[in-house]
Structures are given as C-alpha cells and as structure tokens.
Design a protein around this motif. Structure first.
Motif, PDB file in Angstrom:
ATOM      1  N   GLY A  67       0.828  -1.193   0.000  1.00 38.80           N
ATOM      2  CA  GLY A  67       0.000   0.000   0.000  1.00 38.80           C
ATOM      3  C   GLY A  67       0.860   1.240   0.000  1.00 38.80           C
ATOM      4  N   THR A  68       0.253   2.393  -0.241  1.00 37.87           N
ATOM      5  CA  THR A  68       1.004   3.640  -0.336  1.00 37.87           C
ATOM      6  C   THR A  68       1.801   3.910   0.930  1.00 37.87           C
ATOM      7  OG1 THR A  68      -0.695   4.557  -1.795  1.00 37.87           O
ATOM      8  CG2 THR A  68       0.826   6.115  -0.783  1.00 37.87           C
ATOM      9  N   ALA A  69       1.148   3.825   2.080  1.00 41.84           N
ATOM     10  CA  ALA A  69       1.837   4.101   3.340  1.00 41.84           C
ATOM     11  C   ALA A  69       2.581   2.876   3.858  1.00 41.84           C
ATOM     12  CB  ALA A  69       0.834   4.580   4.387  1.00 41.84           C
ATOM     13  N   ALA A  70       1.970   1.703   3.727  1.00 38.94           N
ATOM     14  CA  ALA A  70       2.592   0.479   4.234  1.00 38.94           C
ATOM     15  C   ALA A  70       3.759   0.024   3.362  1.00 38.94           C
ATOM     16  CB  ALA A  70       1.547  -0.631   4.316  1.00 38.94           C
ATOM     17  N   VAL A  71       3.791   0.433   2.080  1.00 37.20           N
ATOM     18  CA  VAL A  71       4.773  -0.002   1.073  1.00 37.20           C
ATOM     19  C   VAL A  71       4.665  -1.530   0.953  1.00 37.20           C
ATOM     20  CG1 VAL A  71       7.115   0.194   0.203  1.00 37.20           C
ATOM     21  CG2 VAL A  71       6.235   1.945   1.755  1.00 37.20           C
ATOM     22  N   ILE A  72       5.593  -2.253   1.576  1.00 35.19           N
ATOM     23  CA  ILE A  72       5.490  -3.716   1.653  1.00 35.19           C
ATOM     24  C   ILE A  72       5.431  -4.097   3.124  1.00 35.19           C
ATOM     25  CG2 ILE A  72       6.619  -5.929   1.203  1.00 35.19           C
ATOM     26  CD1 ILE A  72       5.724  -4.673  -1.327  1.00 35.19           C
ATOM     27  N   SER A  73       4.413  -4.850   3.500  1.00 33.37           N
ATOM     28  CA  SER A  73       4.267  -5.237   4.900  1.00 33.37           C
ATOM     29  C   SER A  73       4.072  -6.747   4.997  1.00 33.37           C
ATOM     30  CB  SER A  73       3.076  -4.513   5.531  1.00 33.37           C
ATOM     31  OG  SER A  73       2.972  -4.817   6.909  1.00 33.37           O
ATOM     32  N   PRO A  74       5.058  -7.476   5.531  1.00 31.25           N
ATOM     33  CA  PRO A  74       4.920  -8.930   5.662  1.00 31.25           C
ATOM     34  C   PRO A  74       3.926  -9.290   6.763  1.00 31.25           C
ATOM     35  CG  PRO A  74       6.966  -8.193   6.654  1.00 31.25           C
ATOM     36  CD  PRO A  74       6.366  -6.997   5.991  1.00 31.25           C
ATOM     37  N   VAL A  75       3.339 -10.459   6.642  1.00 32.63           N
ATOM     38  CA  VAL A  75       2.369 -10.966   7.605  1.00 32.63           C
ATOM     39  C   VAL A  75       2.923 -12.255   8.212  1.00 32.63           C
ATOM     40  CG1 VAL A  75       0.018 -11.854   7.912  1.00 32.63           C
ATOM     41  CG2 VAL A  75       0.451  -9.967   6.315  1.00 32.63           C
ATOM     42  N   ASP A  76       2.853 -12.375   9.536  1.00 33.48           N
ATOM     43  CA  ASP A  76       3.387 -13.591  10.164  1.00 33.48           C
ATOM     44  C   ASP A  76       2.312 -14.513  10.737  1.00 33.48           C
ATOM     45  OD1 ASP A  76       2.657 -12.051  12.324  1.00 33.48           O
ATOM     46  OD2 ASP A  76       4.626 -12.088  13.304  1.00 33.48           O
ATOM     47  N   ARG A  77       1.077 -14.005  10.890  1.00 34.06           N
ATOM     48  CA  ARG A  77      -0.002 -14.896  11.327  1.00 34.06           C
ATOM     49  C   ARG A  77      -1.352 -14.268  11.011  1.00 34.06           C
ATOM     50  NH1 ARG A  77      -2.059 -13.665  16.727  1.00 34.06           N
ATOM     51  NH2 ARG A  77      -0.942 -11.859  17.587  1.00 34.06           N
ATOM     52  N   ILE A  78      -2.336 -15.143  10.843  1.00 32.55           N
ATOM     53  CA  ILE A  78      -3.704 -14.717  10.564  1.00 32.55           C
ATOM     54  C   ILE A  78      -4.640 -15.461  11.496  1.00 32.55           C
ATOM     55  CG2 ILE A  78      -5.551 -14.602   8.848  1.00 32.55           C
ATOM     56  CD1 ILE A  78      -3.400 -14.640   6.681  1.00 32.55           C
ATOM     57  N   GLY A  79      -5.427 -14.719  12.237  1.00 31.73           N
ATOM     58  CA  GLY A  79      -6.437 -15.342  13.071  1.00 31.73           C
ATOM     59  C   GLY A  79      -7.610 -15.772  12.205  1.00 31.73           C
ATOM     60  N   TYR A  80      -7.927 -17.061  12.235  1.00 27.12           N
ATOM     61  CA  TYR A  80      -8.969 -17.575  11.346  1.00 27.12           C
ATOM     62  C   TYR A  80      -9.799 -18.621  12.055  1.00 27.12           C
ATOM     63  CZ  TYR A  80     -11.117 -19.845   7.285  1.00 27.12           C
ATOM     64  OH  TYR A  80     -12.020 -20.384   6.384  1.00 27.12           O
ATOM     65  N   LEU A  81     -11.048 -18.310  12.266  1.00 24.74           N
ATOM     66  CA  LEU A  81     -12.015 -19.230  12.882  1.00 24.74           C
ATOM     67  C   LEU A  81     -11.503 -19.799  14.205  1.00 24.74           C
ATOM     68  CD1 LEU A  81     -13.300 -21.183   9.725  1.00 24.74           C
ATOM     69  CD2 LEU A  81     -14.234 -19.100  10.790  1.00 24.74           C
ATOM     70  N   GLY A  82     -10.950 -18.916  15.031  1.00 27.17           N
ATOM     71  CA  GLY A  82     -10.530 -19.308  16.365  1.00 27.17           C
ATOM     72  C   GLY A  82      -9.120 -19.856  16.476  1.00 27.17           C
ATOM     73  N   GLN A  83      -8.395 -19.940  15.346  1.00 25.28           N
ATOM     74  CA  GLN A  83      -7.024 -20.442  15.376  1.00 25.28           C
ATOM     75  C   GLN A  83      -6.112 -19.483  14.619  1.00 25.28           C
ATOM     76  OE1 GLN A  83      -7.383 -24.363  13.578  1.00 25.28           O
ATOM     77  NE2 GLN A  83      -7.510 -25.337  15.591  1.00 25.28           N
ATOM     78  N   ASP A  84      -4.824 -19.537  14.932  1.00 20.66           N
ATOM     79  CA  ASP A  84      -3.834 -18.736  14.210  1.00 20.66           C
ATOM     80  C   ASP A  84      -3.197 -19.574  13.112  1.00 20.66           C
ATOM     81  OD1 ASP A  84      -4.130 -16.318  15.455  1.00 20.66           O
ATOM     82  OD2 ASP A  84      -2.439 -16.574  16.825  1.00 20.66           O
ATOM     83  N   VAL A  85      -3.241 -19.050  11.899  1.00 17.66           N
ATOM     84  CA  VAL A  85      -2.526 -19.655  10.775  1.00 17.66           C
ATOM     85  C   VAL A  85      -1.182 -18.952  10.686  1.00 17.66           C
ATOM     86  CG1 VAL A  85      -2.513 -20.040   8.287  1.00 17.66           C
ATOM     87  CG2 VAL A  85      -4.671 -20.145   9.559  1.00 17.66           C
ATOM     88  N   HIS A  86      -0.108 -19.690  10.830  1.00 13.74           N
ATOM     89  CA  HIS A  86       1.224 -19.094  10.877  1.00 13.74           C
ATOM     90  C   HIS A  86       1.826 -19.000   9.469  1.00 13.74           C
ATOM     91  CE1 HIS A  86       1.450 -18.938  15.257  1.00 13.74           C
ATOM     92  NE2 HIS A  86       0.810 -20.104  15.245  1.00 13.74           N
ATOM     93  N   ILE A  87       2.424 -17.842   9.194  1.00 13.52           N
ATOM     94  CA  ILE A  87       2.993 -17.543   7.880  1.00 13.52           C
ATOM     95  C   ILE A  87       4.516 -17.472   8.009  1.00 13.52           C
ATOM     96  CG2 ILE A  87       2.845 -16.015   5.891  1.00 13.52           C
ATOM     97  CD1 ILE A  87       0.103 -17.025   6.833  1.00 13.52           C
ATOM     98  N   PRO A  88       5.259 -18.151   7.149  1.00 15.41           N
ATOM     99  CA  PRO A  88       6.731 -18.089   7.226  1.00 15.41           C
ATOM    100  C   PRO A  88       7.246 -16.668   6.962  1.00 15.41           C
ATOM    101  CG  PRO A  88       6.011 -19.922   5.845  1.00 15.41           C
ATOM    102  CD  PRO A  88       4.802 -19.080   6.099  1.00 15.41           C
ATOM    103  N   THR A  89       8.277 -16.281   7.691  1.00 14.98           N
ATOM    104  CA  THR A  89       8.966 -15.009   7.460  1.00 14.98           C
ATOM    105  C   THR A  89      10.467 -15.243   7.567  1.00 14.98           C
ATOM    106  OG1 THR A  89       8.810 -14.409   9.807  1.00 14.98           O
ATOM    107  CG2 THR A  89       7.071 -13.589   8.345  1.00 14.98           C
ATOM    108  N   GLY A  90      11.243 -14.363   6.953  1.00 14.04           N
ATOM    109  CA  GLY A  90      12.692 -14.468   7.026  1.00 14.04           C
ATOM    110  C   GLY A  90      13.235 -13.857   8.300  1.00 14.04           C
ATOM    111  N   GLU A  91      14.562 -13.837   8.421  1.00 10.15           N
ATOM    112  CA  GLU A  91      15.202 -13.295   9.624  1.00 10.15           C
ATOM    113  C   GLU A  91      14.874 -11.819   9.811  1.00 10.15           C
ATOM    114  OE1 GLU A  91      19.349 -14.072   9.534  1.00 10.15           O
ATOM    115  OE2 GLU A  91      19.133 -16.268   9.616  1.00 10.15           O
TER     116      GLU A  91
END
Length: 241
Positions: free
Chosen positions: A185-209
């Motif tokens: 996005g314009t302000a966020a530029v590139i923003s990585p995501v490391d987890r998403i709360g979905y239906l009561g559980q966290d879905v974990h997303i891989p990220t680098g160092e």
C-alpha cells in the motif's frame, strides 16, 4: 519519504440534499511518512474477518472513497482487541481473500516442482487497484518474463492472477507449501504478515530473519530504490535540477 493523497471532491454548492454536486473542492494533502504500522516494517498479525464485510460485488470497493473506510472502523477495533493489527477481509462462504483495511494482498505458494507461484486477488470491484499494487505486479511480471530480472528474486517465479481462499492458505501453511503472505500500500509499502487469526485459530505464515520473505524482500528493495532515486528507472521524472 513523502506521500501525496488526493481527497475526494467535497460538494461546496449552497444546497443541502442528496444529489450530484454542481460545485466541488478537490484537495491534496502532502506529508512525510514513515512505517505505517507501530512495529515499523516488522511482520504484522491480521484477523481473518468473516463476520463483517468491507465491500461487495457491484459496490464502491474499488474506489478511494471514505465510504469504504467507515465500515471498517468498528471491525478494526474488534480485531485490535483480539491482538491483531488489521482486518483481512474474507468474502463469501468460500472465504476468499480480498484485501486488508490499508493494503492489497499477495500470497506466494511453493509447487511440488519447486516453482513459486505469486498469487494475487482479482480486481473484481471489491479490491482497490492501488498504485503500489500495480508497481509490485509490474516488477514481478517483468522479472518472470525476463524483461527485467531482479537480484535475489527466484528465477522460477510464476505470476498468477486468481482468487485465493483462506482455507487454501491454511492448508498450504500446514503442508509447508506456503512461502509468504504480504501486503502492499502507499503508506505500508510492503508489509509482511506472520499470522492470521482464522475461525478461532492462528494460521502461521513463514517469514525471514528480517521479517520479509524471498519474494517481498527483493521487490521491496527495488520498489524503494526506484522511489528514492537510488535505482534509476523510467518511473521517475526529474522536475528540477
């Protein structure tokens, strides 16, 4: 870095009522900006929102209008209370990924043959066709086609435009085929995501160092380089010397 935000025209005619304006004021706000989120460019946590909607087919979701942000104020407060930074708007019973309150979304999957597929949602009237989104796609497509290879971006990248469901993201996370998920996005530029709360559980997303992944990091480097002028490109126009 400075951001220029044109605001929608405000009707200024001497009349109160519901009708197209005969006079309007269009103004632009210019402001220096830093990282949009409190954690800076570190990964953020999103709340997969199924109980509210931001936009619907045939509506105004594809336009930069205040009416598209107002419905997200209360859901955003609910997401923050649950420990998440933003809402990830999921559409329909299939829970299609649309966008985040402040960003367009991108997902990267790993195929069985080792290729990486760079997926993004279709601009079906619910998704804002942002400039940063278009910039990210242009860089990825030029790299994949061989027109302009980016350093450290995998050669086996496939750019694909299709709808992605949250259930697909969850399954890929569990099987190890999810490479990364990030927003732009314009302000966020590139923003990585490391987890998403979905239906009561966290879905974990891989990220680098450094918080970013193998696709978002090279694209961010190229994008910011072009924005600041350290990487020459035809995207920049010199207005004065």
């Amino acid at each position: 870095m400075a951001a220029s935000s044109p605001f929608a025209a405000v009707g200024t005619q001497k009349y109160i009522g519901v009708s197209p304006p005969t006079e309007a004021l269009l103004f632009v706000i210019c402001s220096p900006v830093g990282p949009y989120y409190p954690k800076g460019f570190k990964p953020v946590a999103l709340y997969g929102t199924t109980e509210y909607i931001r936009a619907a087919p045939g509506g105004t979701g594809a336009y930069k209008l205040g009416v598209n942000y107002a419905p997200g104020v209360m859901p955003q407060r609910d997401a923050a209370a649950k420990g998440y930074v933003q809402n990830l708007w999921l559409h329909g019973p299939e829970h299609y990924l649309t966008e985040v309150g402040t960003m367009n979304m991108f997902v990267v999957f790993k195929k069985d043959n080792g290729c990486m597929t760079f997926q993004f949602s279709l601009p079906d009237g619910m998704i804002l066709p942002g400039v940063t989104r278009d910039s990210v796609l242009s860089l990825a497509r030029d790299h994949a086609s061989g027109k302009n290879r980016l350093s450290k971006l995998p050669d086996n990248l496939i750019v694909s435009e299709r709808s992605v469901t949250m259930k697909e993201v969850k399954a890929a996370s569990e099987s190890g085929q999810l490479v990364e998920l990030f927003g732009a996005g314009t302000a966020a530029v590139i923003s990585p995501v490391d987890r998403i709360g979905y239906l009561g559980q966290d879905v974990h997303i891989p990220t680098g160092e450094d918080g970013m992944g193998p696709i978002s990091r090279p694209i961010w480097t190229e994008l910011v380089g072009r924005q600041t002028g350290t990487i020459p490109s035809d995207w920049s126009v010199e207005v004065t010397k």
